[in-house]
Write a protein that holds these residues in place. Structure first.
Motif, PDB file in Angstrom:
ATOM      1  N   SER A   1       0.877  -1.179  -0.145  1.00  0.00           N
ATOM      2  CA  SER A   1      -0.062  -0.172   0.051  1.00  0.00           C
ATOM      3  C   SER A   1       0.885   1.067   0.074  1.00  0.00           C
ATOM      4  CB  SER A   1      -0.898  -0.036   1.323  1.00  0.00           C
ATOM      5  OG  SER A   1      -1.574  -1.185   1.308  1.00  0.00           O
ATOM      6  N   VAL A   2       0.309   2.376  -0.658  1.00  0.00           N
ATOM      7  CA  VAL A   2       1.048   3.687  -0.439  1.00  0.00           C
ATOM      8  C   VAL A   2       0.523   4.548   0.693  1.00  0.00           C
ATOM      9  CG1 VAL A   2       1.295   5.850  -1.640  1.00  0.00           C
ATOM     10  CG2 VAL A   2       1.150   3.777  -2.997  1.00  0.00           C
ATOM     11  N   PHE A   3       1.599   4.906   1.368  1.00  0.00           N
ATOM     12  CA  PHE A   3       1.214   5.685   2.596  1.00  0.00           C
ATOM     13  C   PHE A   3       1.384   7.281   2.476  1.00  0.00           C
ATOM     14  CE2 PHE A   3       0.144   2.104   5.212  1.00  0.00           C
ATOM     15  CZ  PHE A   3       1.147   1.309   4.790  1.00  0.00           C
ATOM     16  N   SER A   4       0.891   8.025   3.053  1.00  0.00           N
ATOM     17  CA  SER A   4       0.915   9.402   3.079  1.00  0.00           C
ATOM     18  C   SER A   4       2.212   9.740   3.761  1.00  0.00           C
ATOM     19  CB  SER A   4      -0.216  10.387   3.591  1.00  0.00           C
ATOM     20  OG  SER A   4      -0.668  10.139   4.810  1.00  0.00           O
ATOM     21  N   SER A   5       2.385   9.090   4.878  1.00  0.00           N
ATOM     22  CA  SER A   5       3.571   9.140   5.792  1.00  0.00           C
ATOM     23  C   SER A   5       4.176   7.959   6.388  1.00  0.00           C
ATOM     24  CB  SER A   5       3.582  10.287   6.685  1.00  0.00           C
ATOM     25  OG  SER A   5       2.656  10.020   7.849  1.00  0.00           O
TER      26      SER A   5
ATOM     27  N   THR B   1       7.925  12.247   2.239  1.00  0.00           N
ATOM     28  CA  THR B   1       8.161  12.395   0.932  1.00  0.00           C
ATOM     29  C   THR B   1       8.789  11.086   0.436  1.00  0.00           C
ATOM     30  OG1 THR B   1       8.488  14.771   1.046  1.00  0.00           O
ATOM     31  CG2 THR B   1       9.257  14.020  -0.874  1.00  0.00           C
ATOM     32  N   GLY B   2       8.308  10.724  -0.910  1.00  0.00           N
ATOM     33  CA  GLY B   2       9.070   9.815  -1.392  1.00  0.00           C
ATOM     34  C   GLY B   2      10.494   9.670  -1.851  1.00  0.00           C
ATOM     35  N   GLY B   3      11.258   8.743  -1.350  1.00  0.00           N
ATOM     36  CA  GLY B   3      12.984   8.983  -1.462  1.00  0.00           C
ATOM     37  C   GLY B   3      13.457   9.883  -0.417  1.00  0.00           C
TER      38      GLY B   3
ATOM     39  N   ALA C   1       8.284   5.200  -3.631  1.00  0.00           N
ATOM     40  CA  ALA C   1       6.874   4.842  -4.097  1.00  0.00           C
ATOM     41  C   ALA C   1       6.084   5.007  -2.829  1.00  0.00           C
ATOM     42  CB  ALA C   1       6.576   3.456  -4.677  1.00  0.00           C
ATOM     43  N   ARG C   2       6.699   5.399  -1.664  1.00  0.00           N
ATOM     44  CA  ARG C   2       6.130   5.493  -0.586  1.00  0.00           C
ATOM     45  C   ARG C   2       5.490   4.361   0.067  1.00  0.00           C
ATOM     46  NH1 ARG C   2       3.358  10.053  -2.523  1.00  0.00           N
ATOM     47  NH2 ARG C   2       1.590   9.567  -1.244  1.00  0.00           N
ATOM     48  N   LYS C   3       5.736   3.151  -0.281  1.00  0.00           N
ATOM     49  CA  LYS C   3       5.574   1.913   0.332  1.00  0.00           C
ATOM     50  C   LYS C   3       6.328   1.159   1.208  1.00  0.00           C
ATOM     51  CE  LYS C   3       3.035   0.823  -4.170  1.00  0.00           C
ATOM     52  NZ  LYS C   3       2.826  -0.424  -5.181  1.00  0.00           N
TER      53      LYS C   3
END
Lengths: 112, 109
Positions: free
Chosen positions: B27-31, B51-53, B68-70
């Motif tokens: 899943s993708v997370f906002s933080s 932030t991704g990365g 990808a914030r996963k």
């Protein structure tokens, strides 16, 4: 600064007895409040959360209930404890999920 | 349900060694947040990455949020006995936060 108090630290209760765990927050207004249970080797399980006085959301159906009688007070209760209610209970507060939680020091509940 | 898998589950190393623990999800997370918990205590927030990365450093601890914030990793350089504890990651998704089961780290003198 904000502080969170949770008590008692440990509790041994017989099966079928009632439960009341209390959590209070100082130094902030209208906090989001949470009750979690942590079992050994498993992650934190969200039990209840509250965004305001009298507003309680339940995540897991069980014989536990929660109440928020005052802005900075959160209470976890049970009328009749089960053996499976044993665990480490954590209260937490946050201003916003993205800011993270501040947890209390936890209550180790053993139901015998 | 956004599941967070942490690896390894247990890690025992000698003082002075380096280590990396991982937190992965589909899943993708906002933080994503990392906490450290000592026995009989509540978890304590170490860092939040948004932030991704993104890479954040706290002394000997380096936290990275996947592009990808996963997923996320925590790297500890020159571990000390005081680093011993349960490291939990938590992802913020659709108005909720989910915790992984944690990595239990033991640093031996």
């Amino acid at each position: 600064s904000q502080t969170i108090h949770q008590w008692p630290a440990t509790l041994v209760q017989p099966v079928g007895s009632p439960l009341s765990l209390e959590c209070t927050v100082e130094g902030t207004s209208n906090p989001n409040l949470y009750w979690y249970r942590q079992a050994a080797g498993r992650g934190l399980q969200l039990l209840f959360y509250s965004v305001g006085i009298g507003q309680i959301s339940s995540e897991v159906p069980q014989n536990l209930s929660a109440s928020r009688p005052q802005d900075r007070q959160f209470i976890l209760s049970s009328k009749k404890l089960l053996l499976s209610d044993s665990g480490f209970y954590l209260c937490a507060w946050s201003a916003s999920l993205n800011y993270g939680y501040t947890f209390g020091s936890g209550t180790r509940l053993t139901v015998v | 349900t956004q599941l967070l898998e942490q690896s390894p589950q247990f890690l025992s190393i000698q003082e002075g060694e380096n280590l990396t623990v991982y937190c992965n999800s589909s899943s993708v997370f906002s933080s994503l947040q990392w906490y450290r918990q000592e026995p009989g205590e509540g978890p304590v927030l170490l860092v939040t990455v948004v932030t991704g990365g993104e890479v954040k450093k706290l002394k000997r601890l380096t936290f990275q949020f996947g592009d990808a914030r996963k997923d996320s990793s925590l790297h500890i350089t020159a571990a000390q006995t005081g680093d011993t504890g349960l490291y939990l990651c938590a992802g913020v998704g659709n108005n909720d936060m989910r915790f992984g089961a944690g990595t239990r780290l033991t640093v031996k003198p």
